[in-house]
Structures are given as C-alpha cells and as structure tokens.
Design an enzyme around this catalytic site. Structure first.
Site, short mmCIF file in Angstrom:
data_model
loop_
_atom_site.label_atom_id
_atom_site.label_comp_id
_atom_site.label_asym_id
_atom_site.label_seq_id
_atom_site.Cartn_x
_atom_site.Cartn_y
_atom_site.Cartn_z
N LYS A 52 46.26 35.33 37.89
CA LYS A 52 45.79 36.65 38.32
C LYS A 52 46.15 37.70 37.26
O LYS A 52 45.34 38.57 36.93
CB LYS A 52 46.40 37.02 39.68
CG LYS A 52 45.79 36.23 40.83
CD LYS A 52 46.49 36.43 42.17
CE LYS A 52 45.89 35.50 43.22
NZ LYS A 52 46.49 35.60 44.55
N GLN A 96 51.98 37.99 46.92
CA GLN A 96 51.54 36.60 46.98
C GLN A 96 52.18 35.88 48.18
O GLN A 96 53.39 35.97 48.40
CB GLN A 96 51.90 35.88 45.66
CG GLN A 96 51.37 34.48 45.56
CD GLN A 96 49.84 34.40 45.46
OE1 GLN A 96 49.18 35.34 45.04
NE2 GLN A 96 49.27 33.28 45.87
N ASP A 119 43.88 42.62 49.05
CA ASP A 119 43.75 41.32 49.69
C ASP A 119 42.99 41.40 51.02
O ASP A 119 42.62 40.37 51.59
CB ASP A 119 45.14 40.75 49.99
CG ASP A 119 45.56 39.68 48.99
OD1 ASP A 119 44.68 38.95 48.52
OD2 ASP A 119 46.76 39.59 48.71
#
Ligand code: GUN
Length: 282
Positions: A52, A96, A119
């Site tokens: 990422k 994460q 997200d």
C-alpha cells in the site's frame, strides 16, 4: 472463458488516480496524504501494508507510515489515531486489520472521522451504503464492482451469491450488488444447501478464506466467478477460495489468484484517498 485481469485493470485505475493526485497537488500546493497504521507482526499484514505504501508513492500520494509494536496499549493506539484525525496533511487513515487481540478494534476504528475513513468501515459510511447513498465504500468490494463495470458484465436483475459475511468483504459486497439491482443471497458457515445455492448464481463471489473451497460442481455453466480469497494450498502455493481448474472449465468469466481482486483493493484505496483529499477542497 474470459480471465478478468485485475492487475491490468488496477494499473489503469492507478494511472487515472495519479493524474487526479497531480491535479490536487497543483491546486492545493500539497499532496494527498494517506496514513497507514500497522500494529504488531502479522506477516500477511506487513506485506499488504508495504504494498500500500509503495503504491502511494507511485501514485504521487504522500504516505505516513506508523508501525507500532505488538504490545502497544489501547490508549497509545487511540492517541495516534486522534492525532492523525486532527492532522490536515492526512486525508485518509487506514488501520490495517486484524489488530492484536488485546486491542479494541471497534473503538479504534470509531476514532477515524468518516471523511478520512478511506476503508469505508465507519458506521456512517456503512449506513450510507446500506441506504444506497453516496459514501466511501470498502476497497475490496468496491474493486469487485469496478471489475464488473469495466468488463461490461451486467448486474441488474442477475442472481448474485456472496459466500462469506465479513465486515470487510461479504457484507459490503452484498450491499453493493443489491444497490446495483442484483437479487442477492449471502451464504455463510451455517448455510444449508450451499452447493445448490451457489449453482443458481449468475455472479458468484467467494470471500471465505479457505483454499479451493468452491469446487467446479458448485458453479453454474456460464457464470461469472469472482475469487476474493488469498490462501496457500497444501504445497504453499498462493491460491484463491475457488478451485480454478474445476471452475474455469464451466464459467464465462473468472478472476485469477493472484492477479484478480487483490491488485484492485490497492487501486481503490488510492482512489478513495484522492477522493477524500478532493472533498476537502469543496
Ligand atoms: N485487512 C485485510 N483487508 C483489509 C482492508 O481492506 N483494510 C484494512 N484496513 N485491513 C485489511
């Protein structure tokens, strides 16, 4: 059978996002910024996060990487997220998952303001998705919809079956397909007659997390099969949730693993970040 090339599609989207990121920087005098928080030593998460961060750099998005040790206390993790929430250089915050077990993931995610929630995990963004209103949508299911769109695969009126009900993939995936006018069934570990239900699917999305769980006899002739799985088989080889050899003999479209849905997740994360940055200008 057409192989849905997620790697190539993601590269196209990343090039598009790079242009938008450059336009934002031109207008604003600073880059769009994404903070990535990784807590602990999960090996898969370390690879995902590294990818990422690299993708950000390639797209002209500034990344703020925060790697915290496994034993980080809740209050330290929360303090970091609150600082990132208040930082005007940070347009998106990604924590994460999975987090170490001692941490309250819900409380940490709740500290991310909806406008920085790239997200799409916040209650506000999930509520918008459930009501079919505009908001930020979780990257993996959004990537699946983008693959269907770019391959001109019709969704309206089709029977869609999503196997898996996770907050990250299964649930938002089902809602996106519903919002696109599919007739949607969600299957999970307690579902009875799984094979029969899967065999009715015009579009079958597998998000189970078990290697080769969906076998050739579970798919309909001519179906579209989207494999969200990322597993290791008995020989340690990367494989999806679908038995590729068994299913590919019957279906019309299928995503491979690797090179299918995986690269799309990162492309959509970059897109969500640049859109979050753009929204600060309006
Ligand atoms: N872990 C696995 N997939 C994801 C994702 O899309 N976002 C975050 N934050 N964690 C994940």
């Amino acid at each position: 059978m057409t192989v849905i090339d997620g790697k190539a599609t993601a590269a196209t989207i990343r090039a598009e996002v790079k242009e938008r990121a450059a336009a934002f920087e031109e207008k604003c005098g600073k880059k769009a910024g994404l903070a990535v928080v990784l807590i602990g030593n999960d090996p898969a998460s370390q690879i995902y996060v590294r990818n990422k961060i690299r993708a950000c750099e390639e797209a002209g998005v500034r990344s703020f990487a925060h790697f915290l040790p496994e034993e980080t206390p809740q209050r330290d993790a929360l303090a970091l997220i609150e600082a990132l929430a208040a930082d005007p250089s940070v347009h998106g915050i990604l924590v994460q998952l999975p987090l170490p077990r001692h941490l309250d993931a819900m409380a940490l995610l709740a500290a991310i303001p909806a406008e920085k929630d790239v997200d799409g995990f916040s209650a506000e963004n999930i509520g918008k998705l459930a009501k079919n209103e505009r908001g930020t949508v979780a990257c993996t299911p959004l990537g699946v919809m983008e693959l269907l769109r770019r391959y001109h695969i019709p969704v309206a009126g089709k029977r869609a079956v999503v196997v898996g009900r996770s907050n990250i993939v299964g649930r938002p995936m089902a809602m996106l397909l519903l919002n696109a006018d599919a007739t949607v069934t969600i299957c999970h570990s307690k579902t009875q007659n799984l094979k029969e239900i899967c065999r009715e699917a015009d579009i079958l999305v597998a998000a189970v997390g078990k290697p080769k769980f969906i076998t050739g006899d579970m798919v309909k002739e001519g179906a579209v099969v989207i494999d969200v799985g990322m597993n290791r088989d008995e020989n340690g080889k990367l494989c999806g949730d679908v038995d590729y050899e068994g299913a590919s003999a019957k279906v019309a479209y299928m995503t491979p693993v690797p090179g299918g849905v995986g690269p799309m997740t990162i492309a959509m994360l970059l897109q969500n970040t640049v859109e979050a940055a753009e929204r600060t200008l309006s």
